[in-house]
Design an enzyme around this catalytic site. Structure first.
Site, PDB file in Angstrom:
ATOM      1  CD  GLU A   1       4.249   8.589 -16.060  1.00 46.82           C
ATOM      2  OE1 GLU A   1       2.999   8.808 -16.269  1.00 46.82           O
ATOM      3  OE2 GLU A   1       4.455   9.931 -16.560  1.00 46.82           O
TER       4      GLU A   1
ATOM      5  CD  GLU B   1       4.625  12.799 -20.110  1.00 46.35           C
ATOM      6  OE1 GLU B   1       3.768  13.272 -18.958  1.00 46.35           O
ATOM      7  OE2 GLU B   1       4.163  12.134 -20.744  1.00 46.35           O
TER       8      GLU B   1
HETATM    9  C1  GAL Z   1       2.019  11.851 -17.196  1.00 48.77           C
HETATM   10  C2  GAL Z   1       1.449  10.668 -18.380  1.00 48.77           C
HETATM   11  C3  GAL Z   1       1.245  11.407 -19.356  1.00 48.77           C
HETATM   12  C4  GAL Z   1      -0.051  12.080 -18.529  1.00 48.77           C
HETATM   13  C5  GAL Z   1       0.444  12.746 -17.908  1.00 48.77           C
HETATM   14  C6  GAL Z   1      -1.094  14.302 -16.916  1.00 48.77           C
HETATM   15  O1  GAL Z   1       2.374  11.042 -16.314  1.00 48.77           O
HETATM   16  O2  GAL Z   1       3.045  10.021 -18.649  1.00 48.77           O
HETATM   17  O3  GAL Z   1       0.668  10.758 -20.198  1.00 48.77           O
HETATM   18  O4  GAL Z   1      -1.088  11.109 -18.404  1.00 48.77           O
HETATM   19  O5  GAL Z   1       0.897  12.836 -16.920  1.00 48.77           O
HETATM   20  O6  GAL Z   1      -1.679  13.021 -16.018  1.00 48.77           O
END
Ligand code: GAL
Length: 683
Positions: free
Chosen positions: A159, A316
């Site tokens: 990110e 994710e």
């Molecule tokens: C995403 C990030 C993850 C984790 C997740 C939950 O934005 O890529 O590493 O932080 O959010 O906060």
């Protein structure tokens, strides 16, 4: 125009496996848990894990001393049960030995505050030292895994720009001067002219004199300089990523390379994405707290991501409530996670990873809940993930190679237009926020709406709305007029084409380069700060209402019809909305903003005069969306409601186990159905 043909909302990923799984953090678990995980996750349908984005300290505990054992062993164990691995370059969290030895790699914000070790993303993409270490760790990992058959692809970093994207460190300042010199071909006069430095005695004689723009020191800075600074941030992160991509591709050309976006100050229709195989995306719909608004907002985000370069991989996805610092999301109710995941797939995801395998017991995200709980007892989230896993194993592969259908497009997400606006908002919402309102107005009535960049393939669209892209590229005109000539309806919002791509106001009469296509002149414009005090009523079709934010008094060319009129104050009787027939299509110019008061009326009007394609006739709260290729159509029916509902569907084969009776399906609460229609050549 630069060739961006590769990046189209209709493009799919070219993956030949539909990946389903989760990020996995072996560094968070002890051996006893780790040995059992492959079977536990394989039983829920995992065929992939993603690892190592925050594990530089494990892989290289001391400078030059590498230890891959934890990851080798994990990749091997998962491989044995058929689960492949996506690895990440771990540059979002450089280890302490690096920051200690080289504090100059730390990013600096616009108040001059240096970032520190202790959270993440603290190192500068402009630092030559950090870039060297980024190449070094990438090369070491790439070399080590080049021949590992279980490693299928890579995610760069994690990110980029997710917390803040600015950088005013000494390295950033030096890179800024390099960037400017490159952009203005070594000619400082070009910079002075382009930025209009005659204003407030800003004339520069050397690139080294130009500061990175900081907020309010003491007042507003030059908007052209601000925009170029955003271009510079994109340039820097693109260059940083490209160094990693080149190393990975050289080590194993069969790997795919992606990144989990999409944050600020990166042009996702630019070189950044062209360097990748496809974009990845992290989808957390529960950041939208209001459950009633969530479907529309999630749909817009997904459509926006697809507008950058087509189908994407969800690296994710929300699987439980996320909790960090001062917030904790609503826990997805039974069935909601499955519904959200299918929704993302319906909107263009060609793979789905649930964040995360299990809640971690420590660290800043110890309440970021995953598929398994802290105590590792499989409960309903695991069972739901397993149901989804089974469904995806069967249907996912059939969806690869299909594109998402839409016949109404919104042009609202453009890097230059958004960032130029951001540098000088005049208190007006940015094109991306306006796009959200336009999208919602169509989405909530069941239209087949999405986001399409003006440079993209417009051929499948019936209607395209331009959501106030003030920094309009004249090169888009030809495309838009071809779209209209062939029968499309183009709806242009106020202020479009009022500025150039350097963030200066155009010298032409407005709407500038769109004046001849729209057949209209903007005679006068104004901001409406308190419309209730000096209401400007506007009438269009059967409706009239008080406009807000902005007005434009229009003067139509001969042959252009006035379809909406101002009704009050000094504007009474003047044109507010015009329509011009061009070829087989029409161009509307709307002399106000597409706000939530105005937009539903525009939809009503367009529907009334027959300019909109059919509404998909499902009851409110049930979304219908299609993915298609040349021979098949997959119709998704997504029930966002908390109760069961019966919906009409086209005749075809029901793929998720629903009985199709007389073209009707009964959808449970938060349920999803998919109907395959063979032999339909949707376009
Ligand atoms: C995403 C990030 C993850 C984790 C997740 C939950 O934005 O890529 O590493 O932080 O959010 O906060």
């Amino acid at each position: 125009m630069e060739d961006r043909s590769k990046l189209s909302h209709l493009r799919h990923t070219n993956l030949n496996t539909f990946y389903y799984g989760s990020p996995y953090y072996p560094e968070h678990w002890d051996e006893e848990v780790r040995v059992k995980d492959p079977e536990l996750l394989a039983a829920a349908g995992w065929n992939v894990i993603r690892m190592a984005e925050f594990a530089w300290d494990r892989i290289e505990p001391k400078y030059g001393e590498f230890d891959f054992s934890l990851f080798d062993e994990t990749i091997e164990r998962f491989g044995e049960v058929g689960i492949k691995t996506i690895l990440c370059t771990p540059t979002a969290t450089p280890p302490i030995w690096l920051t200690e030895a080289h504090p100059e790699i730390l990013r600096v914000d616009d108040k001059g505050i240096k970032m520190e070790h202790g959270s993440r993303q603290h190192a500068s993409h402009f630092s030559p030292v950090f870039r060297e270490h980024s190449r070094r760790i990438t090369a070491a990992m790439a070399k080590h895994y080049a021949d590992n058959p279980n490693v299928v692809g890579w995610q760069t970093d994690n990110e980029f720009h997710c917390h803040f994207s600015e950088d005013h460190s000494a390295s950033a300042q030096r890179a800024w001067h390099e960037f400017l010199s490159e952009r203005f071909e070594g000619d400082i006069q070009k910079l002075n002219t382009t930025w209009g430095t005659a204003f407030w005695a800003q004339t520069y004689t050397r690139f080294e004199q130009v500061p990175t723009p900081k907020r309010m020191r003491p007042t507003y800075s030059n908007p052209a300089q601000e925009l170029d600074y955003r271009r510079f941030l994109d340039w820097g992160v693109t260059r940083f990523q490209k160094e990693q991509v080149d190393i990975l591709r050289e080590a194993n050309p069969l790997w795919f390379v992606t990144h989990n976006g999409c944050f600020y100050n990166i042009d996702f229709r630019g070189q950044f994405t062209k360097d990748l195989d496809f974009l990845g995306f992290d989808m957390y719909p529960h950041f939208f707290y209001d459950p009633d608004e969530r479907p529309a907002r999630a749909a817009y985000w997904l459509d926006m991501v697809r507008s950058f370069s087509g189908n994407f991989l969800v690296l994710e996805h929300q699987s439980g409530p996320g909790g960090q610092g001062g917030y904790f999301h609503d826990n997805p109710e039974p069935g909601e996670m499955r519904k959200m995941a299918w929704m993302a797939i319906a909107h263009g995801a060609d793979g789905m990873l649930l964040f995360r395998e299990r809640c971690c017991r420590f660290g800043a995200e110890e309440y970021w809940c995953g598929v398994l709980d802290h105590d590792n007892v499989p409960r309903r989230r695991y069972r739901e993930a397993a149901i989804l896993g089974k469904e995806i194993a069967e249907l996912g592969p059939q969806l690869l190679g299909t594109s998402v259908h839409q016949n109404i497009g919104i042009a609202c997400c453009d890097f230059i237009a958004e960032n130029g606006h951001d540098a000088m908002t005049l208190g007006l919402p940015d094109p991306r926020d306006m796009g959200k309102l336009v999208h919602q107005a169509f989405y909530e009535r069941g239209y087949d709406v999405g986001v399409v960049h003006p440079e993209d393939d417009l051929s499948g669209l019936d209607v395209l709305l331009v959501a106030h892209l003030s920094l309009f590229d004249p090169l888009w005109c030809e495309r838009l007029s071809t779209f209209v000539e062939k029968g499309g309806t183009l709806v242009i919002g106020a202020r479009t084409a009022s500025k150039d791509r350097n963030n200066n106001v155009v010298p032409d009469t407005l709407p500038g380069v769109l004046r001849s296509l729209a057949g209209v002149t903007v005679e006068e414009y104004g901001r409406q700060n308190m419309p209730e005090k000096r209401p400007l009523e506007l009438s269009l079709g059967n409706e009239s209402w008080v406009s807000d934010l902005w007005y434009e008094a229009l003067s139509p060319d001969e042959g252009t019809d006035v379809v909406g009129t101002w009704q009050s104050r000094h504007l009474a009787g003047q044109a507010a909305v015009t329509c011009r027939s061009v070829g087989k299509g029409k161009v509307y110019y709307v002399g106000t903003y597409f706000t939530d008061t105005t937009m539903p009326r525009i939809v009503n009007y367009l529907a009334e005069v027959g300019d909109l394609p059919d509404v998909l006739t499902d009851p409110k709260g049930v979304e219908r969306i299609k993915r298609y290729n040349g021979t098949q159509e997959f119709c998704f029916l997504i029930n966002h409601r908390e109760e069961a509902v019966s919906v009409e569907v086209p005749s075809g084969e029901s793929l998720l186990g629903h009985t199709l009776e007389e073209n009707t399906i009964l959808l449970g609460a938060y349920d999803v159905a998919i109907v395959r229609i063979n032999g339909r050549d949707t376009k």
